[in-house]
Design an enzyme around this catalytic site. Sequence first.
Site, PDB file in Angstrom:
ATOM      1  N   TYR A 146      -0.807 -10.262   0.967  1.00  0.00           N
ATOM      2  CA  TYR A 146       0.289  -9.532   1.653  1.00  0.00           C
ATOM      3  C   TYR A 146       0.052  -9.613   3.107  1.00  0.00           C
ATOM      4  O   TYR A 146      -0.857  -9.942   3.546  1.00  0.00           O
ATOM      5  CB  TYR A 146       0.250  -7.674   1.582  1.00  0.00           C
ATOM      6  CG  TYR A 146      -0.789  -7.543   2.361  1.00  0.00           C
ATOM      7  CD1 TYR A 146      -0.862  -7.271   3.542  1.00  0.00           C
ATOM      8  CD2 TYR A 146      -1.626  -7.312   1.580  1.00  0.00           C
ATOM      9  CE1 TYR A 146      -2.160  -6.265   4.329  1.00  0.00           C
ATOM     10  CE2 TYR A 146      -2.958  -6.714   2.001  1.00  0.00           C
ATOM     11  CZ  TYR A 146      -3.333  -6.043   3.234  1.00  0.00           C
ATOM     12  OH  TYR A 146      -3.872  -5.654   4.166  1.00  0.00           O
ATOM     13  N   ARG A 154      -3.352 -11.680   3.960  1.00  0.00           N
ATOM     14  CA  ARG A 154      -4.203 -11.027   3.399  1.00  0.00           C
ATOM     15  C   ARG A 154      -5.128 -11.125   2.504  1.00  0.00           C
ATOM     16  O   ARG A 154      -3.244 -11.441   1.201  1.00  0.00           O
ATOM     17  CB  ARG A 154      -4.510 -10.304   3.738  1.00  0.00           C
ATOM     18  CG  ARG A 154      -4.744  -9.245   5.063  1.00  0.00           C
ATOM     19  CD  ARG A 154      -5.856  -8.949   5.789  1.00  0.00           C
ATOM     20  NE  ARG A 154      -7.636  -9.714   5.718  1.00  0.00           N
ATOM     21  CZ  ARG A 154      -8.436  -9.365   4.738  1.00  0.00           C
ATOM     22  NH1 ARG A 154      -8.059  -7.219   4.783  1.00  0.00           N
ATOM     23  NH2 ARG A 154      -9.148  -9.380   4.674  1.00  0.00           N
ATOM     24  N   HIS A 161     -10.700  -2.175  -1.499  1.00  0.00           N
ATOM     25  CA  HIS A 161     -11.603  -2.074  -0.369  1.00  0.00           C
ATOM     26  C   HIS A 161     -13.079  -1.248  -0.620  1.00  0.00           C
ATOM     27  O   HIS A 161     -12.045  -0.264  -2.063  1.00  0.00           O
ATOM     28  CB  HIS A 161     -10.967  -1.507   0.855  1.00  0.00           C
ATOM     29  CG  HIS A 161      -9.757  -1.975   1.666  1.00  0.00           C
ATOM     30  ND1 HIS A 161      -9.940  -2.258   3.069  1.00  0.00           N
ATOM     31  CD2 HIS A 161      -8.114  -2.055   1.162  1.00  0.00           C
ATOM     32  CE1 HIS A 161      -9.035  -2.791   3.364  1.00  0.00           C
ATOM     33  NE2 HIS A 161      -7.822  -2.903   2.039  1.00  0.00           N
ATOM     34  N   TYR A 188       0.996  -1.071  -0.422  1.00  0.00           N
ATOM     35  CA  TYR A 188       0.079  -0.046   0.058  1.00  0.00           C
ATOM     36  C   TYR A 188       0.587   0.791  -0.229  1.00  0.00           C
ATOM     37  O   TYR A 188       1.955   0.924   0.720  1.00  0.00           O
ATOM     38  CB  TYR A 188      -1.125  -0.038   1.099  1.00  0.00           C
ATOM     39  CG  TYR A 188      -1.617  -0.531   0.980  1.00  0.00           C
ATOM     40  CD1 TYR A 188      -2.875  -0.682   0.502  1.00  0.00           C
ATOM     41  CD2 TYR A 188      -1.913  -1.902   2.001  1.00  0.00           C
ATOM     42  CE1 TYR A 188      -4.576  -1.240   0.618  1.00  0.00           C
ATOM     43  CE2 TYR A 188      -3.213  -2.759   2.147  1.00  0.00           C
ATOM     44  CZ  TYR A 188      -4.003  -2.494   1.425  1.00  0.00           C
ATOM     45  OH  TYR A 188      -5.572  -3.357   1.414  1.00  0.00           O
ATOM     46  N   HIS A 219      -7.414  -8.002  -2.360  1.00  0.00           N
ATOM     47  CA  HIS A 219      -8.816  -7.731  -1.861  1.00  0.00           C
ATOM     48  C   HIS A 219      -9.007  -6.053  -1.903  1.00  0.00           C
ATOM     49  O   HIS A 219      -7.671  -5.540  -2.452  1.00  0.00           O
ATOM     50  CB  HIS A 219      -9.410  -7.724  -0.295  1.00  0.00           C
ATOM     51  CG  HIS A 219      -7.896  -7.209   0.295  1.00  0.00           C
ATOM     52  ND1 HIS A 219      -7.331  -7.715   1.167  1.00  0.00           N
ATOM     53  CD2 HIS A 219      -8.232  -5.929   0.853  1.00  0.00           C
ATOM     54  CE1 HIS A 219      -6.427  -7.035   1.760  1.00  0.00           C
ATOM     55  NE2 HIS A 219      -7.069  -5.995   1.975  1.00  0.00           N
TER      56      HIS A 219
END
Lengths: 236, 185
Positions: free
Chosen positions: A146, A156, A161, A107, A159
């Site tokens: 990640y 995780r 958000h 991110y 995905h």
Amino acid sequence: MTSKRILGPRDWSSHPRQTHPDYKSTLLRSQRKPLVPLPQSLSELTGPAFGHCAVTSEDADLTRNAVRDGEAIGERIIVAGRLVDESGRAIPNALIEVWQANAAGRYVHSQDQHEAPLDPNFVGAGRALTDGAGRYRFTTIRPGAYPWRNHPNAWRPAHIHFSVFGTAFIQRLVTQMYFPGDPLLALDPIFNATADAAARQRLVAGYSTELTEPEWALGFEFDIVLRGPRATPLES
Amino acid sequence: MSSQTPSQTVGPFFSHALTPSGNGHAPIAGRQLADERTPGTLIRIEGRVLDGAGHPVTDALVEIWQARHDGAYPEGSDAFRGFGRASTDAEGRFWFQTVKPGALPENGAPHVNAAVFARGMLNHAFTRIYFSDEQAGNSRDPVLTSVDPTRRKSLVASLRDLAGPPVYEFEICLQGAHETVFFDA
């Protein structure tokens, strides 16, 4: 007085439980006292409108909205769907915001310490307004999985958000969209905090040949359902 | 008929999309809902978000939705949009600059509606911010008076005793003995 239709309740069989010990961060942050019932008034049944906001079509193309000196790296995808309420009615002019990791699972955030490269041409944030039929469409890069420190060797699943507004403040929804066939789904405490298997499947996008553009990008369909009018309207 | 899409946590990494500053696109909403030109009394709401151990929650998102100074909820074309968004800082603090909402008789005492999101919250939580200098209205408000009297004060922001524009303080405790009252509407 403006009349507004009363909404049906939050469907607690679909939403995750508040305290889910497998997801460690819930232990000190989940609410433990019972929620206090609140009769719906204009405070709950009105909400911010975003139709006048300066949302551009570029905002919905994450492969282009942060380009500096090249192209965003990774597998280009299209994510599209319909925003409806429980009665199936489309919600037009609604704001949908998305954010995600890049193809390497990183991110753009100072607190993300994962040793994976940042992409100088990809920020991973976008937004769109739904059209008259409640449809939205994003072009983006498929995010990577990640690691996180919830438990040993925790990862995780990939995905995106989603932040969604309906017309009423109490329709507000923040959720995550997952990808079909991901082996990490079965191991993920956030995904599995929703007890009901059918409800969990509503978080998984479907591969769509119709959305897939030849020689360009794979397509995924993700419909979003917000609270709708109460089945039996109350007379006021 | 369709069934509701489940909620999921906002996670820790929302800021580049929801509360961007500097690079990237302009935020859709922020901490500053109003300025000197907005009709009404300019106020600040300052607060902190704390977890069940009393530690600051440094990655929370607080959203507010409120009426105009005359008590009516904003329409899409109003200059005052009534919606604000703030993330918490390294001490768990957030603030909004807005106007004090008015109240229509059917809406009870003046209040600001709030939603709280954070990593570790699988569902966001709804609360209300009432004002300590509205005692008469508060004592008649049907929502406030429906709350257990020992917990009621968690919904009332206290006016700080200072010269200058009014500042109201509002602490959000996600859990514990002083857990803020959260609503299921």
